[in-house]
Design a protein around this motif. Structure first.
Motif, PDB file in Angstrom:
ATOM      1  N   THR A 264       0.839  -1.196   0.000  1.00  0.00           N
ATOM      2  CA  THR A 264       0.000   0.000   0.000  1.00  0.00           C
ATOM      3  C   THR A 264       0.873   1.245   0.000  1.00  0.00           C
ATOM      4  O   THR A 264       1.904   1.280   0.672  1.00  0.00           O
ATOM      5  CB  THR A 264      -0.919   0.028   1.235  1.00  0.00           C
ATOM      6  OG1 THR A 264      -1.740   1.212   1.199  1.00  0.00           O
ATOM      7  CG2 THR A 264      -0.128   0.043   2.529  1.00  0.00           C
ATOM      8  N   SER A 268      -2.581   6.680   0.737  1.00  0.00           N
ATOM      9  CA  SER A 268      -3.699   5.979   0.115  1.00  0.00           C
ATOM     10  C   SER A 268      -4.410   5.197   1.208  1.00  0.00           C
ATOM     11  O   SER A 268      -3.825   4.931   2.259  1.00  0.00           O
ATOM     12  CB  SER A 268      -3.210   5.012  -0.976  1.00  0.00           C
ATOM     13  OG  SER A 268      -4.240   4.158  -1.423  1.00  0.00           O
ATOM     14  N   ARG A 269      -5.649   4.856   0.950  1.00  0.00           N
ATOM     15  CA  ARG A 269      -6.379   3.998   1.894  1.00  0.00           C
ATOM     16  C   ARG A 269      -6.643   2.622   1.301  1.00  0.00           C
ATOM     17  O   ARG A 269      -7.363   1.820   1.892  1.00  0.00           O
ATOM     18  CB  ARG A 269      -7.710   4.661   2.294  1.00  0.00           C
ATOM     19  CG  ARG A 269      -7.534   5.999   3.004  1.00  0.00           C
ATOM     20  CD  ARG A 269      -8.858   6.599   3.461  1.00  0.00           C
ATOM     21  NE  ARG A 269      -8.639   7.909   4.056  1.00  0.00           N
ATOM     22  CZ  ARG A 269      -8.715   9.065   3.393  1.00  0.00           C
ATOM     23  NH1 ARG A 269      -9.026   9.056   2.092  1.00  0.00           N
ATOM     24  NH2 ARG A 269      -8.496  10.215   3.997  1.00  0.00           N
ATOM     25  N   HIS A 270      -6.054   2.328   0.154  1.00  0.00           N
ATOM     26  CA  HIS A 270      -6.334   1.073  -0.538  1.00  0.00           C
ATOM     27  C   HIS A 270      -5.242   0.035  -0.300  1.00  0.00           C
ATOM     28  O   HIS A 270      -4.063   0.365  -0.165  1.00  0.00           O
ATOM     29  CB  HIS A 270      -6.487   1.314  -2.044  1.00  0.00           C
ATOM     30  CG  HIS A 270      -7.821   1.859  -2.421  1.00  0.00           C
ATOM     31  ND1 HIS A 270      -8.720   1.178  -3.213  1.00  0.00           N
ATOM     32  CD2 HIS A 270      -8.438   3.012  -2.083  1.00  0.00           C
ATOM     33  CE1 HIS A 270      -9.821   1.900  -3.358  1.00  0.00           C
ATOM     34  NE2 HIS A 270      -9.667   3.028  -2.692  1.00  0.00           N
ATOM     35  N   GLU A 298     -10.684  -0.474   0.254  1.00  0.00           N
ATOM     36  CA  GLU A 298     -10.184   0.385   1.322  1.00  0.00           C
ATOM     37  C   GLU A 298      -9.910  -0.406   2.602  1.00  0.00           C
ATOM     38  O   GLU A 298     -10.652  -1.311   2.959  1.00  0.00           O
ATOM     39  CB  GLU A 298     -11.172   1.512   1.610  1.00  0.00           C
ATOM     40  CG  GLU A 298     -11.257   2.535   0.484  1.00  0.00           C
ATOM     41  CD  GLU A 298     -11.778   3.872   0.969  1.00  0.00           C
ATOM     42  OE1 GLU A 298     -12.014   4.029   2.179  1.00  0.00           O
ATOM     43  OE2 GLU A 298     -11.949   4.769   0.122  1.00  0.00           O
TER      44      GLU A 298
END
Length: 394
Positions: A264, A268-270, A298
Motif C-alpha cells: 500500500t 492511500s487507503r487502498h 479500502e
C-alpha cells in the motif's frame, strides 16, 4: 407616508422580526469532561517507552529478541539500530557499525528505516543511505544481515544502480526463502518526490529488479488528504504552498504461502496485491504486471502491515488510531482503537502470539505542524494479543 421612506420602514420591520425570537439570552456552559466521548477498545500493552530519538521500526525474532531502528531524520541519533535488553536500548550489533564510513558508504549504517527478523536466525537492517530524505548516497543503500547467534554481519547486499533513482527511499521488506538459492526479498520504494515501486532482489546474487514503478498501485493517491487528530497532514510544496503529505508504496506483507505480496502507498487507503511469481519473472512485462495487480478496496491509511500464518493481514490505520485485521475471506475488523495509538508505524508478530508496533507521533513533527515540533515523549513500543503466529518464510 412618503414613498421614499418605505424601504427604510420595511428594513426596520424586518430587523425587528429577526431580533424578536432571540429576545431572551441563550445560556451555555463548558462541555463537561464526562460527556459522552469517543470510546477506546482493545487491550494495549506498553513494552518500552522511548525518551530520546523517535523510532520507526520494530521486529521480534523467533526467540523473542526485540530490535528497533531510528532513522536519521533530524533527531539526535547516536545509533540507528538498537536491541531492547533489560529495559534499555543498546546499539546493535555494536556502536561501531552504527556510524557511516565516509570512505565507503556500503560499510557503516547511515540511516536505517526498517529492521526485520527473517525467522531463520538473522535480523536484516535496511539502510536507506538517505538521512533527512536526501538523495541516497551512491552505493550506500543496502541490506545488512546479522546472525543472531554470533551478532556478526553475515551478508551485505548493496542495491544495484538499476533499481536506485535519485528519489528512491527504500522503506520496508519481506523475505521468502522458498524461492532462489538463498531466498528472495521484496521491498518498497516509498519515494516522497518520485515514482514508488516494488524492488525484488535475489539474495544469493544481489541482482534486483524494479517492478511496478510509478503505476497507480505504488503511487500517491492524488485525491488523498491524510487527516490525523482532526488536522490535515500537510507539507510545504516546491512553490511554497502547503500540500498533503505524499508518500508512495510503503507498507508490505507476504502471504503465508509466499504466493501473494500485499502492499500500500502511505498516501492511500487502498490495499493492493500481486502474484509474487509474476513479480519475480523478468519475462513478464510491466504492462502485464500492472494489469495483474488487484485492488482489494479500502483498509484505512497505513504505515505498516504484517501477515500471519493463518492467512490474515494486519494494518495500522493512522487516521483513526487503530490496528485492523483483514480476515482470509476479505472482511476487515478493527482490533484496537485508542487515542494514545498515535501513528502506528511498523508491525511485527512475535513468537508469543502478540502483534508488536511502534506509536511514534510521526504526524506531529515540525515539518507537518508549521515548523513546530509537537511530539510529546515518550514514544511507545506497544503490543496487542492476537493469538496468531507470524507467516512462515520457508
Amino acid at each position: 407616508m412618503r414613498m421614499k421612506t418605505l424601504p427604510a420602514v420595511i428594513a426596520l420591520l424586518s430587523a425587528a422580526a429577526f431580533v424578536a425570537p432571540f429576545a431572551h439570552a441563550i445560556n451555555a456552559v463548558a462541555l463537561p469532561a464526562d460527556a459522552p466521548a469517543d470510546r477506546s477498545f482493545g487491550k494495549l500493552e506498553q513494552v518500552h517507552a522511548f525518551y530520546d530519538a523517535m523510532p520507526t521500526g520494530v521486529t521480534v525474532s523467533e526467540t523473542g529478541r526485540i530490535f528497533v531502528n531510528f532513522p536519521r531524520w533530524g533527531d539526535n541519533v547516536p545509533f540507528t539500530v538498537g536491541e531492547i535488553r533489560d529495559g534499555k536500548v543498546v546499539a546493535y550489533p555494536n556502536a561501531a557499525i552504527n556510524k557511516e564510513n565516509p570512505n565507503d558508504p556500503s560499510d557503516g549504517l547511515i540511516s536505517v528505516q526498517s529492521v526485520v527478523a527473517d525467522g531463520q536466525g538473522r535480523v536484516w537492517l535496511l539502510d536507506t543511505a538517505a538521512p533527512g530524505f536526501a538523495d541516497p548516497k551512491p552505493r550506500g543503500a543496502k541490506l545488512v544481515a546479522i546472525d543472531l547467534a554470533s551478532n556478526k554481519v553475515v551478508k551485505r547486499l548493496v542495491f544495484p544502480d538499476n533499481v536506485m533513482l535519485p528519489s528512491t527511499y527504500v522503506n520496508d521488506m519481506r523475505f521468502d526463502f522458498r524461492n532462489g538459492a538463498e531466498g528472495t526479498v521484496y521491498l518498497t520504494d516509498s519515494s516522497l518526490r518520485g515514482p514508488g515501486a516494488i524492488i525484488v532482489m535475489d539474495i544469493a546474487s544481489g541482482r534486483a529488479m524494479r517492478r511496478l514503478s510509478g503505476v497507480p498501485a505504488t503511487s500517491v493517491d492524488p485525491a488523498f488528504v491524510p487527516v490525523v487528530e482532526g488536522l490535515p497532514v500537510m507539507v510545504e510544496g516546491a512553490d511554497g504552498k502547503p500540500k498533503p503529505l505524499g508518500v508512495a508504496s510503503d507498507g508490505i506483507a507476504l502471504s503465508a504461502d509466499g504466493q501473494t505480496l500485499y502492499f500500500t502507498p502511505l498516501s492511500s487507503r487502498h490495499l493492493y496485491a500481486v502474484s509474487t511469481a509474476l513479480l519475480r519473472d523478468a519475462s513478464v512485462s510491466e504492462q502485464q504486471l500492472a494489469a495483474a495487480v488487484q485492488d482489494l478496496g479500502e483498509k484505512g491509511a497505513s504505515d505498516g502491515m504484517e501477515a500471519d500464518a493463518d492467512g490474515a493481514v494486519y494494518a495500522g490505520d493512522y487516521e483513526h488510531n487503530s490496528i485492523r485485521k483483514r480476515l482470509p475471506d476479505g472482511q476487515w475488523q478493527t482490533l484496537v482503537h485508542d487515542p494514545r495509538l498515535l501513528w502506528p508505524d511498523t508491525l511485527s508478530i512475535g513468537p508469543d502470539g502478540y502483534l508488536y508496533f511502534i506509536a511514534n507521533q510521526l504526524h506531529r513533527q515540525a515539518a507537518f505542524r508549521g515548523g513546530q515540533d509537537q511530539r510529546q515523549k515518550p514514544y511507545s513500543l506497544l503490543r496487542l494479543k492476537i493469538d496468531a503466529a507470524p507467516a512462515p518464510t520457508r
